[in-house]
Design a protein around this motif. Structure first.
Motif, PDB file in Angstrom:
ATOM      1  N   GLU A  94       0.834  -1.198   0.000  1.00  0.00           N
ATOM      2  CA  GLU A  94       0.000   0.000   0.000  1.00  0.00           C
ATOM      3  C   GLU A  94       0.871   1.251   0.000  1.00  0.00           C
ATOM      4  N   VAL A  95       0.575   2.175  -0.901  1.00  0.00           N
ATOM      5  CA  VAL A  95       1.294   3.438  -1.000  1.00  0.00           C
ATOM      6  C   VAL A  95       0.509   4.557  -0.331  1.00  0.00           C
ATOM      7  N   PHE A  96      -0.797   4.564  -0.567  1.00  0.00           N
ATOM      8  CA  PHE A  96      -1.633   5.649  -0.066  1.00  0.00           C
ATOM      9  C   PHE A  96      -3.068   5.155   0.034  1.00  0.00           C
ATOM     10  N   LEU A  97      -3.718   5.502   1.140  1.00  0.00           N
ATOM     11  CA  LEU A  97      -5.110   5.127   1.368  1.00  0.00           C
ATOM     12  C   LEU A  97      -5.825   6.325   1.974  1.00  0.00           C
ATOM     13  N   CYS A  98      -7.006   6.650   1.448  1.00  0.00           N
ATOM     14  CA  CYS A  98      -7.732   7.792   2.002  1.00  0.00           C
ATOM     15  C   CYS A  98      -9.227   7.632   1.778  1.00  0.00           C
ATOM     16  N   ARG A  99      -9.966   8.505   2.438  1.00  0.00           N
ATOM     17  CA  ARG A  99     -11.421   8.494   2.315  1.00  0.00           C
ATOM     18  C   ARG A  99     -11.936   9.917   2.106  1.00  0.00           C
ATOM     19  N   ALA A 100     -12.728  10.126   1.090  1.00  0.00           N
ATOM     20  CA  ALA A 100     -13.509  11.342   0.820  1.00  0.00           C
ATOM     21  C   ALA A 100     -12.755  12.627   1.160  1.00  0.00           C
ATOM     22  N   THR A 101     -13.178  13.310   2.231  1.00  0.00           N
ATOM     23  CA  THR A 101     -12.590  14.622   2.543  1.00  0.00           C
ATOM     24  C   THR A 101     -11.113  14.528   2.877  1.00  0.00           C
ATOM     25  N   VAL A 102     -10.671  13.406   3.435  1.00  0.00           N
ATOM     26  CA  VAL A 102      -9.246  13.237   3.745  1.00  0.00           C
ATOM     27  C   VAL A 102      -8.432  13.201   2.462  1.00  0.00           C
ATOM     28  N   CYS A 103      -9.025  12.640   1.399  1.00  0.00           N
ATOM     29  CA  CYS A 103      -8.350  12.616   0.100  1.00  0.00           C
ATOM     30  C   CYS A 103      -8.225  14.018  -0.493  1.00  0.00           C
ATOM     31  N   GLY A 104      -9.210  14.848  -0.172  1.00  0.00           N
ATOM     32  CA  GLY A 104      -9.267  16.174  -0.779  1.00  0.00           C
ATOM     33  C   GLY A 104     -10.607  16.465  -1.400  1.00  0.00           C
ATOM     34  N   GLY A 105     -11.568  15.539  -1.208  1.00  0.00           N
ATOM     35  CA  GLY A 105     -12.926  15.752  -1.680  1.00  0.00           C
ATOM     36  C   GLY A 105     -13.012  16.086  -3.153  1.00  0.00           C
ATOM     37  N   TYR A 106     -13.669  17.205  -3.456  1.00  0.00           N
ATOM     38  CA  TYR A 106     -13.901  17.644  -4.837  1.00  0.00           C
ATOM     39  C   TYR A 106     -12.579  17.791  -5.593  1.00  0.00           C
ATOM     40  N   ASP A 107     -11.577  18.400  -4.964  1.00  0.00           N
ATOM     41  CA  ASP A 107     -10.315  18.659  -5.651  1.00  0.00           C
ATOM     42  C   ASP A 107      -9.578  17.368  -5.987  1.00  0.00           C
ATOM     43  N   PHE A 108      -9.686  16.356  -5.133  1.00  0.00           N
ATOM     44  CA  PHE A 108      -9.060  15.071  -5.424  1.00  0.00           C
ATOM     45  C   PHE A 108      -9.803  14.379  -6.546  1.00  0.00           C
ATOM     46  N   ARG A 109     -11.127  14.337  -6.437  1.00  0.00           N
ATOM     47  CA  ARG A 109     -11.924  13.634  -7.433  1.00  0.00           C
ATOM     48  C   ARG A 109     -11.698  14.186  -8.836  1.00  0.00           C
ATOM     49  N   PHE A 110     -11.610  15.528  -8.977  1.00  0.00           N
ATOM     50  CA  PHE A 110     -11.435  16.123 -10.292  1.00  0.00           C
ATOM     51  C   PHE A 110      -9.966  16.370 -10.645  1.00  0.00           C
ATOM     52  N   GLY A 111      -9.066  15.904  -9.787  1.00  0.00           N
ATOM     53  CA  GLY A 111      -7.646  16.049 -10.063  1.00  0.00           C
ATOM     54  C   GLY A 111      -6.964  14.763 -10.450  1.00  0.00           C
ATOM     55  N   ILE A 112      -7.746  13.688 -10.624  1.00  0.00           N
ATOM     56  CA  ILE A 112      -7.168  12.398 -10.958  1.00  0.00           C
ATOM     57  C   ILE A 112      -7.808  11.828 -12.231  1.00  0.00           C
ATOM     58  N   ASP A 113      -7.208  10.795 -12.752  1.00  0.00           N
ATOM     59  CA  ASP A 113      -7.711  10.095 -13.933  1.00  0.00           C
ATOM     60  C   ASP A 113      -8.920   9.262 -13.513  1.00  0.00           C
ATOM     61  N   LEU A 114     -10.115   9.723 -13.882  1.00  0.00           N
ATOM     62  CA  LEU A 114     -11.336   9.048 -13.439  1.00  0.00           C
ATOM     63  C   LEU A 114     -12.350   9.043 -14.574  1.00  0.00           C
ATOM     64  N   ALA A 115     -12.983   7.890 -14.774  1.00  0.00           N
ATOM     65  CA  ALA A 115     -13.997   7.773 -15.820  1.00  0.00           C
ATOM     66  C   ALA A 115     -15.179   8.679 -15.508  1.00  0.00           C
ATOM     67  N   ARG A 116     -15.909   9.058 -16.557  1.00  0.00           N
ATOM     68  CA  ARG A 116     -17.040   9.959 -16.409  1.00  0.00           C
ATOM     69  C   ARG A 116     -18.345   9.196 -16.201  1.00  0.00           C
ATOM     70  N   PRO A 117     -19.354   9.891 -15.659  1.00  0.00           N
ATOM     71  CA  PRO A 117     -20.691   9.284 -15.591  1.00  0.00           C
ATOM     72  C   PRO A 117     -21.218   9.038 -17.002  1.00  0.00           C
ATOM     73  N   PRO A 118     -22.089   8.079 -17.217  1.00  0.00           N
ATOM     74  CA  PRO A 118     -22.729   7.252 -16.176  1.00  0.00           C
ATOM     75  C   PRO A 118     -21.936   6.009 -15.798  1.00  0.00           C
ATOM     76  N   GLU A 119     -20.782   5.761 -16.479  1.00  0.00           N
ATOM     77  CA  GLU A 119     -20.010   4.567 -16.135  1.00  0.00           C
ATOM     78  C   GLU A 119     -19.550   4.610 -14.684  1.00  0.00           C
ATOM     79  N   MET A 120     -18.974   5.743 -14.289  1.00  0.00           N
ATOM     80  CA  MET A 120     -18.426   5.888 -12.946  1.00  0.00           C
ATOM     81  C   MET A 120     -19.062   7.089 -12.271  1.00  0.00           C
ATOM     82  N   ILE A 121     -19.795   6.841 -11.212  1.00  0.00           N
ATOM     83  CA  ILE A 121     -20.438   7.910 -10.452  1.00  0.00           C
ATOM     84  C   ILE A 121     -19.755   8.003  -9.092  1.00  0.00           C
ATOM     85  N   VAL A 122     -19.350   9.220  -8.736  1.00  0.00           N
ATOM     86  CA  VAL A 122     -18.632   9.431  -7.484  1.00  0.00           C
ATOM     87  C   VAL A 122     -19.443  10.322  -6.556  1.00  0.00           C
ATOM     88  N   ASN A 123     -19.747   9.788  -5.399  1.00  0.00           N
ATOM     89  CA  ASN A 123     -20.391  10.537  -4.331  1.00  0.00           C
ATOM     90  C   ASN A 123     -19.283  11.196  -3.505  1.00  0.00           C
TER      91      ASN A 123
END
Length: 305
Positions: A94-123
């Protein structure tokens, strides 16, 4: 086949971490999409620091998968924990583990390589992330999020081209005659063949270590006729619910597909995987022997248009 086509097959033959394993995911997992290609990947290795998400660049064979757990009782913790345990059991750390706000919330979610909806939905209030690394240079990342009663999982793995051996891919003038074994005979007579030397236990998605003669013969059959495409169809016994068995049979077919790509150099776009659960038994499910015969994967060949 052109030499650049052979080179592409050789690249695909590199071991991609996620496809190297028959992943032991919680029940109900559905593979929504998958991409396997030589690429670059920026692996997030820390939380958003106020300016950016720190990343580590990997170049090699990158596999991107989206999994979904519909009507799931599993939380993001259980899904991600099962995946993390699966990878760490195979030598990843394990290199890094986090949850929601600890990760950075909105800024983390939109700062990484992540598929778009509807395939991948992120709460943004309910997601977890983990990054892992192997000593041979392979890396993996996973982000799980729950929206309503569905859990979404993005899994990305990257394998540097020199991290693991490449699959051997024969040049056109090195391919021998069409094999005349049991698989070829069954396909010629019925259009499909059961890969009966594969081993699966009840409730398991893990394919045994092999080698399996049926996969060697099937790969040779496809190498001899490059217009052929294969649909791998997984079957189960009737232990458990239909939905669970359909998912299980699909996962088993996925495991066989992964082995053909990894060890036999078959191009991913020539193989599909499907699962039908216990809907097509070939023996009685009332006996142990019958249930064993029903736990199988069959190869159905279709000629490409």
């Amino acid at each position: 086949m052109r030499r650049d086509g052979l080179a592409a097959l050789a690249l695909i033959g590199v071991l991609a971490a996620s496809r190297a394993f028959a992943l032991d995911l919680p029940s109900g997992a559905e593979l929504i999409s998958e991409q396997i290609a030589p690429d670059r990947y920026q692996l997030p290795i820390a939380a958003f620091d106020g300016e950016r998400v720190p990343t580590e660049r990997i170049e090699g064979l990158v596999t991107r998968q989206i999994w979904r757990f519909p009507r799931s009782s599993h939380g993001t913790f259980r899904v991600l924990s099962a995946l993390r345990d699966d990878f760490t059991a195979r030598g990843f750390e394990e290199v890094f583990l986090c949850r929601a706000t600890v990760c950075g919330g909105y800024d983390f979610r939109f700062g990484i390589d992540l598929a778009r909806p509807p395939e991948m939905i992120v709460n943004l209030q309910d997601f977890r992330y983990v990054a892992l690394r192997h000593s041979d240079g392979r890396v993996a990342s996973a982000l799980a999020s729950r929206s309503g009663n569905t859990v979404y999982l993005q899994l990305i793995t990257a394998a540097p081209m020199d991290a693991v051996p490449r699959a051997e891919v024969a040049a056109p003038d090195q391919i021998g005659p069409m094999p005349d074994g049991a698989i070829a005979r069954a396909i010629a007579a019925e259009g499909h063949a059961a890969l009966d030397d594969l081993t699966f236990e009840t409730g398991s998605t893990a394919l045994g270590p092999g080698p399996f003669a049926s996969l060697t013969e099937l790969a040779a059959l496809m190498a001899a006729d490059r217009a052929l495409r294969v649909v791998l169809v997984g079957h189960t016994d009737w232990v458990g619910s239909l939905d669970a068995n359909v998912a299980l049979s699909r996962a088993r077919a996925d495991a066989v597909r992964a082995r053909l790509i990894r060890d036999h150099g078959v191009a991913p776009d020539r193989i599909m995987a499907r699962g039908v659960g216990y809907l097509a038994p070939r023996a009685s499910n009332e006996t142990d022997a019958g249930r064993m015969r029903n736990r199988r994967v069959e190869a159905v060949l279709e000629r490409a248009p």
